[in-house]
Design a protein around this motif. Sequence first.
Motif, PDB file in Angstrom:
ATOM      1  N   GLY A   9      21.538  15.612  86.735  1.00  0.00           N
ATOM      2  CA  GLY A   9      22.002  15.426  85.377  1.00  0.00           C
ATOM      3  C   GLY A   9      22.521  14.015  85.151  1.00  0.00           C
ATOM      4  O   GLY A   9      22.626  13.215  86.085  1.00  0.00           O
ATOM      5  N   GLY A  10      22.855  13.720  83.897  1.00  0.00           N
ATOM      6  CA  GLY A  10      23.390  12.405  83.590  1.00  0.00           C
ATOM      7  C   GLY A  10      23.285  12.083  82.120  1.00  0.00           C
ATOM      8  O   GLY A  10      23.045  12.963  81.288  1.00  0.00           O
ATOM      9  N   LEU A  11      23.467  10.807  81.819  1.00  0.00           N
ATOM     10  CA  LEU A  11      23.409  10.293  80.451  1.00  0.00           C
ATOM     11  C   LEU A  11      22.085   9.565  80.253  1.00  0.00           C
ATOM     12  O   LEU A  11      21.715   8.723  81.079  1.00  0.00           O
ATOM     13  N   LEU A  18      14.617  12.996  82.309  1.00  0.00           N
ATOM     14  CA  LEU A  18      15.440  13.328  83.472  1.00  0.00           C
ATOM     15  C   LEU A  18      14.736  14.435  84.234  1.00  0.00           C
ATOM     16  O   LEU A  18      14.025  15.252  83.631  1.00  0.00           O
ATOM     17  N   ARG A  19      14.978  14.500  85.542  1.00  0.00           N
ATOM     18  CA  ARG A  19      14.511  15.619  86.341  1.00  0.00           C
ATOM     19  C   ARG A  19      15.692  16.276  87.026  1.00  0.00           C
ATOM     20  O   ARG A  19      16.426  15.623  87.781  1.00  0.00           O
ATOM     21  N   LEU A  20      15.862  17.545  86.755  1.00  0.00           N
ATOM     22  CA  LEU A  20      16.895  18.333  87.423  1.00  0.00           C
ATOM     23  C   LEU A  20      16.302  19.021  88.643  1.00  0.00           C
ATOM     24  O   LEU A  20      15.154  19.460  88.613  1.00  0.00           O
ATOM     25  N   SER A  21      17.115  19.119  89.691  1.00  0.00           N
ATOM     26  CA  SER A  21      16.711  19.808  90.911  1.00  0.00           C
ATOM     27  C   SER A  21      17.689  20.927  91.206  1.00  0.00           C
ATOM     28  O   SER A  21      18.883  20.809  90.932  1.00  0.00           O
ATOM     29  N   CYS A  22      17.173  22.011  91.780  1.00  0.00           N
ATOM     30  CA  CYS A  22      18.004  23.149  92.180  1.00  0.00           C
ATOM     31  C   CYS A  22      17.633  23.522  93.603  1.00  0.00           C
ATOM     32  O   CYS A  22      16.549  24.048  93.858  1.00  0.00           O
ATOM     33  N   SER A  23      18.538  23.243  94.537  1.00  0.00           N
ATOM     34  CA  SER A  23      18.313  23.547  95.938  1.00  0.00           C
ATOM     35  C   SER A  23      18.764  24.968  96.229  1.00  0.00           C
ATOM     36  O   SER A  23      19.908  25.340  95.926  1.00  0.00           O
ATOM     37  N   PHE A  24      17.886  25.778  96.823  1.00  0.00           N
ATOM     38  CA  PHE A  24      18.107  27.199  97.086  1.00  0.00           C
ATOM     39  C   PHE A  24      18.329  27.407  98.586  1.00  0.00           C
ATOM     40  O   PHE A  24      17.557  26.874  99.404  1.00  0.00           O
ATOM     41  N   SER A  25      19.339  28.190  98.950  1.00  0.00           N
ATOM     42  CA  SER A  25      19.564  28.524 100.354  1.00  0.00           C
ATOM     43  C   SER A  25      20.145  29.928 100.465  1.00  0.00           C
ATOM     44  O   SER A  25      20.651  30.478  99.485  1.00  0.00           O
ATOM     45  N   GLY A  26      20.038  30.504 101.671  1.00  0.00           N
ATOM     46  CA  GLY A  26      20.653  31.799 101.937  1.00  0.00           C
ATOM     47  C   GLY A  26      19.802  33.001 101.608  1.00  0.00           C
ATOM     48  O   GLY A  26      20.326  34.131 101.589  1.00  0.00           O
ATOM     49  N   SER A  84      11.382  15.635  79.319  1.00  0.00           N
ATOM     50  CA  SER A  84      10.885  14.421  78.693  1.00  0.00           C
ATOM     51  C   SER A  84      11.164  14.460  77.201  1.00  0.00           C
ATOM     52  O   SER A  84      11.427  15.526  76.641  1.00  0.00           O
ATOM     53  N   ILE A  85      11.034  13.316  76.588  1.00  0.00           N
ATOM     54  CA  ILE A  85      11.277  13.166  75.136  1.00  0.00           C
ATOM     55  C   ILE A  85      12.587  13.868  74.783  1.00  0.00           C
ATOM     56  O   ILE A  85      12.676  14.674  73.840  1.00  0.00           O
ATOM     57  N   LEU A  86      13.624  13.557  75.522  1.00  0.00           N
ATOM     58  CA  LEU A  86      14.911  14.213  75.320  1.00  0.00           C
ATOM     59  C   LEU A  86      15.509  13.828  73.980  1.00  0.00           C
ATOM     60  O   LEU A  86      15.359  12.695  73.507  1.00  0.00           O
ATOM     61  N   GLN A  87      16.177  14.798  73.371  1.00  0.00           N
ATOM     62  CA  GLN A  87      16.802  14.629  72.069  1.00  0.00           C
ATOM     63  C   GLN A  87      18.284  14.961  72.178  1.00  0.00           C
ATOM     64  O   GLN A  87      18.694  15.698  73.086  1.00  0.00           O
ATOM     65  N   PRO A  88      19.112  14.448  71.256  1.00  0.00           N
ATOM     66  CA  PRO A  88      20.541  14.757  71.315  1.00  0.00           C
ATOM     67  C   PRO A  88      20.832  16.252  71.358  1.00  0.00           C
ATOM     68  O   PRO A  88      21.810  16.675  71.997  1.00  0.00           O
ATOM     69  N   GLU A  89      20.000  17.051  70.734  1.00  0.00           N
ATOM     70  CA  GLU A  89      20.231  18.507  70.741  1.00  0.00           C
ATOM     71  C   GLU A  89      19.958  19.142  72.099  1.00  0.00           C
ATOM     72  O   GLU A  89      20.238  20.328  72.302  1.00  0.00           O
ATOM     73  N   ASP A  90      19.420  18.386  73.036  1.00  0.00           N
ATOM     74  CA  ASP A  90      19.254  18.874  74.408  1.00  0.00           C
ATOM     75  C   ASP A  90      20.531  18.714  75.225  1.00  0.00           C
ATOM     76  O   ASP A  90      20.595  19.181  76.372  1.00  0.00           O
ATOM     77  N   THR A  91      21.530  18.063  74.655  1.00  0.00           N
ATOM     78  CA  THR A  91      22.802  17.880  75.347  1.00  0.00           C
ATOM     79  C   THR A  91      23.430  19.229  75.660  1.00  0.00           C
ATOM     80  O   THR A  91      23.608  20.067  74.773  1.00  0.00           O
ATOM     81  N   ALA A  92      23.755  19.446  76.923  1.00  0.00           N
ATOM     82  CA  ALA A  92      24.302  20.730  77.370  1.00  0.00           C
ATOM     83  C   ALA A  92      24.630  20.651  78.850  1.00  0.00           C
ATOM     84  O   ALA A  92      24.233  19.695  79.535  1.00  0.00           O
ATOM     85  N   VAL A  93      25.331  21.662  79.324  1.00  0.00           N
ATOM     86  CA  VAL A  93      25.424  21.885  80.760  1.00  0.00           C
ATOM     87  C   VAL A  93      24.230  22.755  81.146  1.00  0.00           C
ATOM     88  O   VAL A  93      23.995  23.808  80.534  1.00  0.00           O
ATOM     89  N   TYR A  94      23.480  22.306  82.120  1.00  0.00           N
ATOM     90  CA  TYR A  94      22.285  23.017  82.570  1.00  0.00           C
ATOM     91  C   TYR A  94      22.595  23.751  83.869  1.00  0.00           C
ATOM     92  O   TYR A  94      23.144  23.165  84.815  1.00  0.00           O
ATOM     93  N   TYR A  95      22.211  25.028  83.908  1.00  0.00           N
ATOM     94  CA  TYR A  95      22.463  25.883  85.060  1.00  0.00           C
ATOM     95  C   TYR A  95      21.159  26.375  85.659  1.00  0.00           C
ATOM     96  O   TYR A  95      20.257  26.808  84.931  1.00  0.00           O
ATOM     97  N   CYS A  96      21.093  26.370  86.957  1.00  0.00           N
ATOM     98  CA  CYS A  96      19.996  26.978  87.694  1.00  0.00           C
ATOM     99  C   CYS A  96      20.363  28.426  87.997  1.00  0.00           C
ATOM    100  O   CYS A  96      21.538  28.729  88.263  1.00  0.00           O
TER     101      CYS A  96
END
Length: 125
Positions: A9-11, A18-26, A84-96
């Motif tokens: 995540g970021g600004l 942006l590319r978000l990653s979600c590392s899975f374990s267990g 891609s083509i991010l817009q202000p309305e995409d602003t949020a906390v993103y959860y995996c």
Amino acid sequence: QVQLVESGGGLVQAGGSLRLSCSFSGGFFNTYTMAWFRQPPGQERVLVAAIDWTGHSTDYTESVKGRFTISRDYAKNTAYLQMSILQPEDTAVYYCAAGRNWGPMAVGENGYNYWGQGTQVTVSS
């Protein structure tokens, strides 16, 4: 116990990526549907995209179709959300999230058993 750790995540300015990653374990990564939810300020958490355990089926909320791509890498036990083509309305906390459902049961939060801690995405205009 399954654990999920998000990163990426970021600004970013409007129109950027942006590319978000979600590392899975267990657990066994190839038996779980993986999904990304987001929670804008003052709003409920909603599904953005999901990918089934085979990797062959995906689902997106209408507002991100053509801009976001969900994928998974079985060798790395990691799920991704390319935005891609991010817009202000995409602003949020993103959860995996990880769960054992697909179809209608995979649309809501109740379809998922495990959650990451969230990563902030802020899109400036």
